[in-house]
Design an enzyme around this catalytic site. Structure first.
Site, short mmCIF file in Angstrom:
data_model
loop_
_atom_site.label_atom_id
_atom_site.label_comp_id
_atom_site.label_asym_id
_atom_site.label_seq_id
_atom_site.Cartn_x
_atom_site.Cartn_y
_atom_site.Cartn_z
N LEU A 1 69.64 45.62 59.51
CA LEU A 1 69.36 46.38 60.73
C LEU A 1 69.53 45.55 61.99
O LEU A 1 69.75 46.11 63.07
CB LEU A 1 67.96 47.00 60.66
N HIS A 2 69.44 44.21 61.88
CA HIS A 2 69.64 43.41 63.09
C HIS A 2 71.10 43.42 63.55
O HIS A 2 71.41 42.95 64.64
CB HIS A 2 69.13 41.97 62.90
N ASP A 3 71.98 43.97 62.72
CA ASP A 3 73.39 44.10 63.11
C ASP A 3 73.62 45.26 64.08
O ASP A 3 74.72 45.38 64.65
CB ASP A 3 74.27 44.36 61.87
N LEU B 1 70.37 43.04 67.54
CA LEU B 1 69.27 42.25 68.09
C LEU B 1 68.24 41.92 67.02
O LEU B 1 68.13 42.62 66.00
CB LEU B 1 68.57 42.97 69.24
N GLU B 2 67.52 40.82 67.25
CA GLU B 2 66.34 40.50 66.45
C GLU B 2 65.16 41.18 67.13
O GLU B 2 64.99 41.06 68.34
CB GLU B 2 66.13 38.99 66.36
#
Length: 353
Positions: free
Chosen positions: A259-261, A316-317
């Site tokens: 999901l951080h992609d 994002l992280e």
């Protein structure tokens, strides 16, 4: 008084000069990546064993390199902790150079030096200014970064090995963060070669079925990989599809560093798709790096990884507040957050209905 003023002025000048050269040093950070990638590609670390000392003459012969140029490369790397020059032209290992003897570590370092990893940073100022990457330029006319990467098979292979190496290294500890024996069916979304799912099945004998879910191209590669097939647990199944359209029904869904992609809009869309297939008691286990409220030297790794996600993918992280924003958008609830027992490793965020 004049002497003190002069002394104060000299100290101020020295501090300004030190700051000037510190900025110069940081601005040349790309050279460290290139030097480390070069040493990794040449496999200098494997040319001698920990506890041994090796002369530059021996290293040059073993790596088939120019002796003078290799010495200059290693001399620079010693300044950042790779190798130690115990006397002129004689080197021994440090913990960091010893780490380069691992094929997993070498894969990850080589990935960092890929053109597809470096070039998007040339436009970082425009990305920050516009609040998004120039997808047409970064993706080179392809729909996504992944489609662009597939046009460069050699880079794609290095990237794939690096991701596999990271998962192999941390999967045992990640699985231990949760009790999977409470679920009958576990589905790993974006599971690639199925390493995380295989570890879940290995540690969780009560799980009846493990579903490795990924794009058709990935699943087809897995089905043609006989070496991989031989290692499969009988409970392991391959399922192809897209988590933007439909996923199988399962008791637990896992997403490790997936999901951080993606930006929040895409993540909400993914989790809405998952929610449609969830049972009332199903859970979603998200393994991702958790962004702290403030950046410190201890968590700077995650801050810089966040910049990589921004520059490459518009991803994002996320902080805990970010995850709550996502949960509000997709209709799921953040039920629990389990910190990783390892430094620089993903946190487990558990979602439920």
């Amino acid at each position: 008084m004049e002497a003190k003023a002069t002394e104060s002025g000299t100290l101020e000048q020295r501090e300004k000069m030190m700051a000037f050269f510190k900025v110069m040093d940081l601005a040349d950070g790309h050279m460290r990546t290139s030097a480390l990638t070069a040493a990794t590609k040449l496999d200098v670390a494997s040319a001698f064993q920990p506890g041994q000392r090796c002369t530059i003459e021996e290293l040059a012969k073993k790596t088939n390199c120019n002796q003078q140029y290799l010495y200059r490369l290693l001399r620079a790397l010693t300044s950042i902790g790779f190798f130690k020059e115990v006397e002129t032209g004689v080197f021994e290992h440090t913990p960091m150079s010893e780490a380069l003897m691992s094929s997993h570590m070498r894969d990850i370092v080589m990935m960092s030096g890929l053109r597809s990893m470096v070039e998007p940073f040339y436009d970082l100022s425009e990305t920050v200014k516009n609040g998004k990457i120039n997808e047409a330029k970064v993706f080179e006319g392809h729909p996504t970064y992944w489609d662009s990467l597939r046009t460069r098979p050699e880079e794609e292979a290095i990237f794939s090995r690096a991701m596999t190496s990271f998962t192999v290294t941390c999967a045992p500890q990640l699985v231990q963060m949760a009790d999977y024996n409470q679920f009958e069916t576990v589905c790993d979304l974006g599971g690639s070669q199925g390493i995380l799912l295989s570890e879940i099945l290995k540690q969780s004998p009560k799980v009846k079925v493990g579903l490795n879910f990924d794009l058709p191209s990935v699943i087809n590669q897995n089905k043609n990989n006989q070496a991989l097939i031989k290692t499969r647990d009988p409970r392991f199944q391959e399922v192809e599809g897209s988590f933007f359209t439909k996923v199988p029904e399962a008791d637990c869904y896992t997403l490790k560093n997936i999901l951080h992609d993606w930006d929040n809009k895409a993540v909400i869309e993914i989790l809405k798709t998952v929610s449609k297939s969830m049972k009332p008691t199903s859970k979603v286990y998200v393994y991702d790096f958790l962004m702290a409220e403030k950046s410190t030297p201890e968590n700077s790794f995650i801050s810089w990884l966040d910049i990589k996600m921004m520059a490459l993918l518009n991803g994002l992280e996320r902080s805990l507040d970010d995850w709550k924003t996502v949960s509000n958008g997709c209709g799921l609830k953040v039920e629990k957050v389990i910190p990783s027992p390892m430094p620089h490793a993903p946190t487990l965020v558990i979602f439920g209905k």
